[in-house]
Design a protein around this motif. Structure first.
Motif, mmCIF file in Angstrom:
data_model
loop_
_atom_site.group_PDB
_atom_site.id
_atom_site.type_symbol
_atom_site.label_atom_id
_atom_site.label_comp_id
_atom_site.label_asym_id
_atom_site.label_seq_id
_atom_site.Cartn_x
_atom_site.Cartn_y
_atom_site.Cartn_z
ATOM 1 N N LYS A 1 12.436 2.131 15.918
ATOM 2 C CA LYS A 1 11.465 3.182 16.219
ATOM 3 C C LYS A 1 10.251 3.115 15.291
ATOM 4 O O LYS A 1 9.290 3.870 15.475
ATOM 5 N N THR A 2 10.286 2.235 14.313
ATOM 6 C CA THR A 2 9.182 2.139 13.359
ATOM 7 C C THR A 2 7.966 1.464 13.993
ATOM 8 O O THR A 2 8.085 0.414 14.619
ATOM 9 N N GLU A 3 6.815 2.089 13.843
ATOM 10 C CA GLU A 3 5.556 1.519 14.338
ATOM 11 C C GLU A 3 4.721 1.092 13.140
ATOM 12 O O GLU A 3 4.239 1.928 12.386
ATOM 13 N N ILE A 4 4.584 -0.208 12.953
ATOM 14 C CA ILE A 4 3.825 -0.733 11.823
ATOM 15 C C ILE A 4 2.340 -0.730 12.161
ATOM 16 O O ILE A 4 1.933 -1.216 13.219
ATOM 17 N N LYS A 5 1.539 -0.190 11.257
ATOM 18 C CA LYS A 5 0.091 -0.158 11.446
ATOM 19 C C LYS A 5 -0.569 -0.992 10.363
ATOM 20 O O LYS A 5 -0.224 -0.881 9.189
ATOM 21 N N ILE A 6 -1.525 -1.821 10.777
ATOM 22 C CA ILE A 6 -2.212 -2.692 9.829
ATOM 23 C C ILE A 6 -3.661 -2.860 10.271
ATOM 24 O O ILE A 6 -3.968 -2.876 11.472
ATOM 25 N N ASN A 7 -4.567 -2.934 9.312
ATOM 26 C CA ASN A 7 -5.992 -3.091 9.620
ATOM 27 C C ASN A 7 -6.316 -4.556 9.920
ATOM 28 O O ASN A 7 -5.720 -5.470 9.331
ATOM 29 N N LEU A 8 -7.266 -4.761 10.818
ATOM 30 C CA LEU A 8 -7.700 -6.116 11.143
ATOM 31 C C LEU A 8 -8.167 -6.847 9.891
ATOM 32 O O LEU A 8 -7.934 -8.053 9.749
ATOM 33 N N GLU A 9 -8.798 -6.148 8.976
ATOM 34 C CA GLU A 9 -9.279 -6.756 7.733
ATOM 35 C C GLU A 9 -8.144 -7.436 6.974
ATOM 36 O O GLU A 9 -8.322 -8.509 6.393
ATOM 37 N N ASP A 10 -6.957 -6.830 6.979
ATOM 38 C CA ASP A 10 -5.818 -7.399 6.245
ATOM 39 C C ASP A 10 -5.359 -8.725 6.841
ATOM 40 O O ASP A 10 -4.765 -9.552 6.145
ATOM 41 N N LEU A 11 -5.626 -8.938 8.120
ATOM 42 C CA LEU A 11 -5.246 -10.197 8.767
ATOM 43 C C LEU A 11 -6.316 -11.269 8.573
ATOM 44 O O LEU A 11 -6.008 -12.461 8.520
ATOM 45 N N LEU A 12 -7.562 -10.852 8.459
ATOM 46 C CA LEU A 12 -8.659 -11.810 8.355
ATOM 47 C C LEU A 12 -8.929 -12.253 6.927
ATOM 48 O O LEU A 12 -9.376 -13.378 6.694
ATOM 49 N N GLN A 13 -8.657 -11.385 5.959
ATOM 50 C CA GLN A 13 -9.023 -11.670 4.579
ATOM 51 C C GLN A 13 -7.791 -11.649 3.682
ATOM 52 O O GLN A 13 -7.091 -10.646 3.635
ATOM 53 N N TRP A 14 -7.548 -12.759 2.991
ATOM 54 C CA TRP A 14 -6.505 -12.801 1.958
ATOM 55 C C TRP A 14 -6.644 -14.066 1.140
ATOM 56 O O TRP A 14 -7.363 -14.989 1.498
ATOM 57 N N ARG A 15 -5.946 -14.105 0.026
ATOM 58 C CA ARG A 15 -5.901 -15.310 -0.818
ATOM 59 C C ARG A 15 -4.759 -16.198 -0.348
ATOM 60 O O ARG A 15 -3.697 -15.731 0.015
#
Length: 246
Positions: free
Chosen positions: A229-243
């Motif tokens: 039942k858990t709905e994970i929410k994540i921003n597009l920025e977190d997918l596009l930008q990382w080290r």
């Protein structure tokens, strides 16, 4: 195509389709089948990704904050490709992630198409990592073929004759690492190294229809103790930008 060959094509095709128009027709057919969906780049829009497997604990991820920009780029358009959608003649079985998200970003003098291959898994072991790596490799070749449908020379697209660079990124959402001892013993798996690293990111080398040594950036997101039942929410920025750990 010579005039005689073109005439033969029309004679054998009762619908008399001009080869020059096939790309647009095929693209429109995929839109109608909802295999490719354009996502509005607006503040309140989200992209939902679901896992339908009966025993899966990690069932749903929502990507939000799609209207993203930074000091170098702006997101202009987004498409979702439903890779598991059953489309006559072009569907595959068991060798695709949940979906691909195509994000077109505009820079000062060029464009970049970030192609996010999204995979949802509950538990991960060496066998699963090998399968996921194979999924990413196969899907890269498949997306390459789909990209030829996009006529970027068309003035209606808004990026006529612009340079567009393609950047593949494999995104893995998972719940737990199972058989950790086996993961540690698998010294030859680059994917194992990535998922065990502090940033859970890195680069894989795989084979595609275009190259034997193709690069894909990998990022893993761990959500322990989730339930169906858990709905994970994540921003597009977190997918596009990382080290990345190389």
């Amino acid at each position: 195509m010579s005039k005689s060959n073109k005439s033969k094509y029309f004679l054998n095709n009762p619908h008399k389709r001009d080869v020059r128009n096939l790309r647009d027709e095929f693209h429109q057919a995929l839109l109608q089948e909802e295999f490719i969906i354009e996502i509005p780049v607006v503040e309140n829009e989200i992209i939902e990704i679901t896992e339908d497997s009966e025993g899966a604990k990690l069932k749903k991820v929502c990507i939000q904050e799609l209207k993203y920009c930074d000091e170098k780029s702006t997101v202009e358009r987004i498409w979702k490709i439903n890779l598991e959608q059953d489309v006559l003649g072009i569907s595959t079985s068991g060798s695709t992630p949940e979906c691909a998200i195509l994000v077109l970003r505009k820079y000062e003098s060029s464009y970049r198409l970030n192609i996010l291959l999204i995979e949802l898994k509950s538990s991960i072991d060496n066998k699963e990592l090998e399968k996921i790596e194979e999924k990413f490799s196969c899907t890269m070749s498949r997306v390459y073929m789909l990209l030829v449908l996009n006529n970027h020379l068309n003035p209606k697209q808004g990026y006529v004759q612009e340079e567009i660079y393609v950047d593949f990124q494999g995104i893995l959402f998972y719940d737990t690492l199972s058989e950790r001892r086996n993961l540690e013993e698998n010294k030859y798996s680059k994917f194992s190294e990535i998922i065990k690293s502090d940033h859970k990111s890195g680069t894989l080398t795989c084979q595609t229809i275009l190259r034997d040594q193709e690069k894909i950036k990998i990022k893993c997101f761990c959500y322990p103790d989730v339930d169906s039942k858990t709905e994970i929410k994540i921003n597009l920025e977190d997918l596009l930008q990382w080290r990345f750990n190389e």
